[in-house]
Design a protein around this motif. Sequence first.
Motif, mmCIF file in Angstrom:
data_model
loop_
_atom_site.group_PDB
_atom_site.id
_atom_site.type_symbol
_atom_site.label_atom_id
_atom_site.label_comp_id
_atom_site.label_asym_id
_atom_site.label_seq_id
_atom_site.Cartn_x
_atom_site.Cartn_y
_atom_site.Cartn_z
ATOM 1 N N ILE A 175 -14.417 0.688 23.497
ATOM 2 C CA ILE A 175 -14.561 0.094 22.160
ATOM 3 C C ILE A 175 -16.043 -0.014 21.792
ATOM 4 O O ILE A 175 -16.440 0.363 20.689
ATOM 5 N N THR A 221 -17.417 3.234 20.748
ATOM 6 C CA THR A 221 -16.763 3.846 19.597
ATOM 7 C C THR A 221 -17.211 3.249 18.265
ATOM 8 O O THR A 221 -17.262 3.948 17.260
ATOM 9 N N VAL A 222 -17.531 1.967 18.237
ATOM 10 C CA VAL A 222 -17.862 1.314 16.973
ATOM 11 C C VAL A 222 -19.255 1.706 16.488
ATOM 12 O O VAL A 222 -20.063 2.256 17.240
ATOM 13 N N ARG A 223 -19.519 1.372 15.251
ATOM 14 C CA ARG A 223 -20.847 1.634 14.674
ATOM 15 C C ARG A 223 -21.879 0.696 15.291
ATOM 16 O O ARG A 223 -21.534 -0.369 15.811
ATOM 17 N N SER A 224 -23.129 1.057 15.191
ATOM 18 C CA SER A 224 -24.197 0.228 15.754
ATOM 19 C C SER A 224 -24.309 -1.122 15.043
ATOM 20 O O SER A 224 -24.823 -2.083 15.605
ATOM 21 N N ASP A 256 -21.663 -2.862 14.081
ATOM 22 C CA ASP A 256 -20.475 -3.642 14.416
ATOM 23 C C ASP A 256 -20.741 -4.510 15.647
ATOM 24 O O ASP A 256 -21.685 -4.262 16.397
ATOM 25 N N VAL A 315 -18.907 -6.279 19.034
ATOM 26 C CA VAL A 315 -17.755 -6.297 19.934
ATOM 27 C C VAL A 315 -17.924 -7.472 20.883
ATOM 28 O O VAL A 315 -19.001 -7.672 21.448
#
Length: 179
Positions: free
Chosen positions: A160, A163-166, A168, A170
Amino acid sequence: VLFRSKPEAEPAISLALFQEVVGSRAPGTITVPGTTQLYQLAPVFDGEALRGVLQVVPRQAVLDAHADATLGVVAEALAQGLRTARFFEQLSFQAAHDALTGIPNRRTFEAFLDREMKLSQRHGTPLSVLVIDADHFKRYNDTYGHPAGDALLKALADRIARTVRSTDFVARSEEHTSE
């Protein structure tokens, strides 16, 4: 190779003399050959790692007998300060991140979410929160064991996070619920 604290400010120290002091792991006074210029050098070590060299350029050509020892005390205090700062950074990271996955923990997430909600309200921009639950994780953990469950959580968090944008965020909540 020559070392100077400031370009052309004072005579340069040869690499061999510099390495001699650093190699000894003890403070030392160096006289630059062909001059009366003195340098006091004290390597700053953190365990085996050289973190820097404390350099003093005395104003006088003659130092008292305790000058190197005094510089050694200052260098050790500096090394201890660096160790303390690194330890504080480690504690701060541990307090803000999940021990298993290394991603931010619930407390860090809640602080982030509070800040982002205020920014969203102030600027009238949307904010999205995605909650992911690993279905039947308890059954997986019970069937394959805690090491396998831990490996699954680490892999999931890593996937995850990659995979997410910088922009975002987590995080992991360790809240447990029954299936």
